[in-house]
Design an enzyme around this catalytic site. Structure first.
Site, short mmCIF file in Angstrom:
data_model
loop_
_atom_site.label_atom_id
_atom_site.label_comp_id
_atom_site.label_asym_id
_atom_site.label_seq_id
_atom_site.Cartn_x
_atom_site.Cartn_y
_atom_site.Cartn_z
N GLU A 180 0.89 -1.15 -0.06
CA GLU A 180 -0.06 0.03 0.00
C GLU A 180 1.08 1.29 -0.02
O GLU A 180 1.99 1.37 0.78
CB GLU A 180 -0.73 -0.03 1.23
CG GLU A 180 -1.84 1.12 1.31
CD GLU A 180 -2.99 1.28 2.35
OE1 GLU A 180 -2.80 0.34 3.44
OE2 GLU A 180 -3.88 1.82 2.22
N GLY A 229 3.25 1.50 10.83
CA GLY A 229 2.97 0.70 12.29
C GLY A 229 2.59 -0.63 11.80
O GLY A 229 3.06 -1.67 12.60
N ALA A 230 1.82 -0.86 10.85
CA ALA A 230 1.25 -2.31 10.73
C ALA A 230 0.75 -2.03 9.20
O ALA A 230 0.27 -1.07 8.85
CB ALA A 230 0.32 -2.76 11.56
N MET A 231 0.44 -3.28 8.44
CA MET A 231 -0.27 -3.18 7.42
C MET A 231 -1.36 -4.50 7.16
O MET A 231 -1.10 -5.65 7.60
CB MET A 231 0.67 -3.37 6.01
CG MET A 231 0.08 -3.65 4.86
SD MET A 231 -0.85 -2.18 4.36
CE MET A 231 -2.02 -2.66 3.28
N GLU A 232 -2.82 -4.10 7.06
CA GLU A 232 -4.11 -4.95 7.09
C GLU A 232 -4.03 -5.80 5.58
O GLU A 232 -5.03 -6.27 5.61
CB GLU A 232 -5.03 -4.29 7.02
CG GLU A 232 -5.42 -3.27 5.83
CD GLU A 232 -4.84 -1.85 5.73
OE1 GLU A 232 -3.91 -1.75 6.48
OE2 GLU A 232 -5.53 -0.96 5.03
N GLU A 271 -5.79 -3.10 12.67
CA GLU A 271 -5.72 -3.67 11.43
C GLU A 271 -6.79 -5.04 11.45
O GLU A 271 -7.28 -5.15 10.08
CB GLU A 271 -4.30 -4.49 11.62
CG GLU A 271 -3.04 -3.63 11.80
CD GLU A 271 -3.09 -2.46 10.76
OE1 GLU A 271 -3.41 -2.66 9.49
OE2 GLU A 271 -2.64 -1.36 11.17
N HIS A 331 -9.89 -3.65 9.70
CA HIS A 331 -9.74 -3.35 8.33
C HIS A 331 -9.98 -4.84 7.66
O HIS A 331 -10.48 -4.79 6.25
CB HIS A 331 -8.14 -3.27 7.87
CG HIS A 331 -7.87 -1.91 7.97
ND1 HIS A 331 -8.52 -0.68 7.47
CD2 HIS A 331 -6.66 -1.12 8.55
CE1 HIS A 331 -8.08 0.36 7.81
NE2 HIS A 331 -6.78 0.27 8.13
#
Ligand SMILES: [Zn+2]
Length: 864
Positions: free
Chosen positions: A130, A264-267, A301, A304
């Site tokens: 993303e 931070g993080a990715m869904e 996440e 999401h």
């Protein structure tokens, strides 16, 4: 005539259906990868040329298969679009065809696309796709609305673990000793949600929620740190399933702790990637704030998985549909799981920082027109996330939680596996509530900025009334454009106020929809106080006159903690905007010396720190001693009373308060006693992590660094390299930016760009140096000299964080340097950040002269 597709968008008449991706990658053996992709596509009419995305990939063997017949094509690159065109001598007819391409690339170093990570001797490959970086991994139709079903297979060394979005369907041993892992086909997904992790990873035991198995993957040796994340994931997932009324939509849930990760993080659907600090928790040494933040991000996440993955925005201009909702939802769900954590106070810190950013002229609406991937990247900011979340919360409170949820459930059910625009959500909420929601919501989403609501008491026919006026709030005051033909911006404000009754207590709430520029309501009795944003549920600032502020100061116990946070924050914003004096800000702040809530005290840090560490040294150095005396006079005694050592079974609330007070007394007030004790505690903490309450660790390490020498600097680097917990690594690494000694500042700057600092942390270390008054100017000089190397080490999106920090330099001379430098060295994802930074320099110039006079007058009694 059909409108022409803009040149940066794909032809909507060619849609992918099924995509087979095979990739050969072994991060231990080489830094390259290669593969083939077969894209089953549907054409609405015949075409000679098919466009798709591919960036930094070598494309080979382009061909198309139509009804079993194969034709060769030619590939040309379309400059500045991230696209290629595959051209054929004869047109490809309407209907179905399979486009086949070979591709090859190198593992990237910028944490995007398919990138390489080294941890000691270990090598990994991870994806981060993303917004628009799937095109750096394999050739694809890289737009969120072009969903397809993906079948992914990976060939790599037999010893590597391989994780993707779905379960492993089968693993094939190959004659050369390697293996090929075939994953099950995904449901319909956008390209940005595809995931791949390859390397030496270990996995936790699974926990189950119904049919869903949840696992955490991590670098070897960290199994003991997975318990917290697994529990948080399971608790959140259960509540999310209940909220949406739809079971978790994917076949399994892998949570992957990635040792070097930009965000931070990715869904990624079914395979969520995190920074290690946000997933792996050593419960013995982690601070409560670290645990809360990890739980919130895990929940964000997971929200999401429905809101973003299952139902996806049609284009990046509606990014807020994903992010605002997931942000709000995470706080709401974690609050339900752990009410004692008081998550809405954390939420308020986020809202406050969005209110601050949105008071700039160079802000943007939540809904934001986006043409290119760079513009999409610019929108991953506090307006999209924190303002968006605050507006979602305001709407939820306006409609009522049950109605709002009914609307959201209907929206998810109706658009599952599809794509949406904002109107789809308004329609669902309107249907659920029986009222047209768009006219209340759209101005908040489509207009930039927000209002300040002025509240005055008056009398009408002998009865008490409240009069309201609204106007846009700008940090530099309203624009002077007398003859502007543009109508003034107005918002329909779902206003809820707290009205103090006769005998203490919380008072009662009054609700009104304020629509015009002015509004008036009548009250039954003359109130003891009026607070104009109950629960801080509205995204606006209330403006009370000086008499009301006095009444509120006397009634602090009747306000909720979140409202006390709001009161401080709004008063500081009005002070910055020249609508209130620094003196009354200090009066208000001083009234909070006995405050019992840690988050309320934490809200004081921003104004006190700015006044003490920026304004006074620059504009009123003579005030320095009296400001220090003022700070210690108010806050040192409450800190000393708490002592350093927590009592047995001491509640978190007190532990957190102690940590915030230490930050104020030592970090801002330079208390000699607190600094000396911190040095001592820091020294012990380096050898024995259990020597202090974990909640004090950040403050102690940071204060220890201040007067630290070269030996301590070396010990911090050692600790940052060897700590078993990611949080500790980060704590010591970033505290290198707090040393005050000139030589050590230089050493930290050099170290920041060395390969010893993970790519994910370089920008944060430089930001910490910018926030250090002793290191600001040196850091800027360093950036000017080493910009090329910084661009190599800092991913593009994070370069804009560095631009955001430059107003710490304060003076107009530096403003000119910043403007000149970034015009000559543009950062495409940082253009808005630059405009905002320059605006902040301008704001400070006006604030400086006003505030310094004011400060000198109000601190007169505190001179030593
Ligand atoms: Zn998100």
């Amino acid at each position: 005539m059909a409108p022409r597709t803009p040149h940066h968008r794909l032809d909507p008449g060619v849609r992918p259906q099924r995509v087979h991706v095979h990739v050969e990658v072994d991060p231990r053996e080489s830094t390259g990868f290669r593969g083939e992709v077969a894209l089953e596509i549907e054409l609405d009419k015949k075409r000679r040329s098919i466009r798709l995305h591919a960036v930094d990939l070598r494309i080979s063997k382009p061909r198309i298969e139509i009804a079993g017949r194969i034709r060769r094509g030619r590939v040309t690159k379309i400059p500045a679009t991230g696209m290629i065109a595959v051209e054929f001598d004869e047109p490809v007819p309407a209907g179905t065809a399979i486009l086949r391409l070979g591709f090859a690339g190198r593992l990237r170093k910028d944490l995007s696309g398919l990138y390489g990570v080294s941890v000691g001797e270990r090598r990994y490959a991870f994806t981060q796709l993303e917004a628009a970086d799937a095109r750096k991994f394999f050739p694809c139709f890289d737009e969120p609305a072009l969903k397809a079903r993906f079948s992914i297979s990976v060939t790599t060394s037999a010893s590597n673990k391989v994780i993707s979005n779905t379960r492993v369907r089968r693993t094939e041993r190959r004659a050369d000793g390697r293996k090929t892992v075939h994953f099950a086909q995904t449901p319909l997904l956008s390209t940005y949600l595809i995931a791949l992790a390859v390397g030496d990873l270990e996995v936790s035991k699974p926990v189950s929620l119904g049919p869903t198995e949840i696992r955490i993957w991590h670098a070897p040796g960290k199994r003991a740190q997975t318990g917290f994340g697994l529990k948080a994931a399971r608790e959140c997932l259960r509540r999310l399933e209940h909220y949406f009324g739809i079971p978790y939509p994917y076949s399994k849930l892998d949570l992957v702790a990635v040792p070097d990760f930009e965000f931070g993080a990715m869904e990624n659907a079914g395979a969520v990637f995190f920074r290690e600090t946000l997933l792996l928790i050593d419960t013995k040494t982690a601070t409560l704030n670290e645990k809360k933040r990890a739980a919130e991000v895990i929940c964000h996440e997971l929200a999401h998985m429905w809101y973003g993955d299952l139902v996806t925005m049609a284009w990046w201009d509606d990014l807020w549909l994903n992010e605002a909702f997931a942000t709000w939802m995470a706080f709401s769900i974690v609050d339900d799981w752990k009410p004692e954590w008081k998550m809405w106070l954390d939420f308020q810190h986020g809202t406050a920082s969005a209110l601050e950013l949105d008071a700039l002229r160079h802000t943007h609406p939540i809904y934001c027109r986006v043409r290119t991937p760079e513009e999409a990247d610019e929108n991953f900011d506090r307006i999209t996330y924190e303002k968006g979340a605050a507006v979602v919360r305001m709407i939820e409170r306006y409609l009522g939680a049950a109605t709002f949820r009914r609307g959201v459930r209907a929206y998810i059910r109706k658009h599952r596996e599809g794509n949406t625009v904002a109107a789809d959500l308004w329609n669902a909420l309107s249907e659920a509530s029986g009222e047209e929601v768009g006219h209340v919501v759209r101005p908040w989403i489509e207009q930039e900025g927000y209002p300040v609501v002025e509240i005055r008491r008056a009398k009408s026919a002998g009865r008490p009334v409240l009069e309201f006026r609204q106007r846009r709030f700008l940090e530099q005051g309203p624009r002077k454009r007398a003859k502007s033909r543009q109508p003034r911006t107005r918002w329909p404000i779902p206003w809820v106020g707290r009205i103090g009754g006769g005998r203490g207590g919380r008072g009662k709430l009054e609700r009104h929809l304020l629509s015009g520029a002015r509004h008036r309501i009548s009250l039954k009795h003359t109130p003891r106080f009026v607070y104009g944003n109950a629960d801080e549920g509205g995204f606006f600032r209330p403006l009370h006159d000086a008499d009301e502020i006095c009444r509120l100061s006397r009634s602090l116990g009747s306000l909720k903690a979140v409202e006390r946070m709001g009161l401080i924050d709004h008063q500081w914003a009005l002070t910055r905007a020249g609508q209130s004096s620094v003196g009354s800000m200090l009066d208000l702040a001083g009234g909070f010396a006995r405050e019992s809530d840690a988050d309320v005290l934490a809200t004081l840090r921003k104004p006190l720190s700015f006044i003490t560490r920026s304004l006074i040294p620059d504009a009123a150095p003579a005030c320095s001693a009296s400001m220090q005396a003022w700070l210690l006079d108010h806050f040192e005694e409450p800190f000393v009373r708490l002592g350093w050592k927590p009592a047995a079974q001491e509640p978190d609330e007190i532990r957190l308060r102690r940590a915030v007070l230490l930050g104020i007394v030592g970090g801002i007030g330079d208390s000699p006693r607190a600094l000396e004790a911190s040095q001592h505690h820091c020294d012990r903490y380096l050898t024995d992590r259990s020597s202090i309450d974990p909640n004090l660790a950040d403050a102690v390490v940071s204060l220890g660094a201040r007067s630290g020498d070269a030996a301590l600097h070396r010990r911090f680097i050692d600790a940052a390299m060897t700590s078993a917990s990611a949080q500790e690594k980060r704590r010591f690494l970033l505290a290198l930016g707090d040393f005050r000694d000139e030589k050590l500042i230089d050493r930290t700057l050099g170290f920041a760009l060395s390969d010893l600092v993970p790519t994910q942390d370089v920008a944060f270390l430089l930001m910490r140096l910018f926030a250090n008054p002793a290191a600001r100017e040196t850091t800027w000089e360093f950036m000017l000299c080493r910009w090329d190397r910084i661009r190599e080490r800092v991913p593009p999106h994070m370069c804009s964080y560095l631009i955001e920090m430059t107003p710490a330099l304060l003076t107009t001379g530096y403003k000119r340097e910043v403007a000149t430098f970034f015009r000559a060295n543009p950062v495409p994802t940082g253009e808005r950040a630059l405009r905002q930074a320059l605006e902040r320099f301008d704001w400070y110039r006006g604030f400086r002269s006003r505030a310094s006079k004011d400060l000198i007058a109000s601190l007169r009694d505190f001179s030593r």
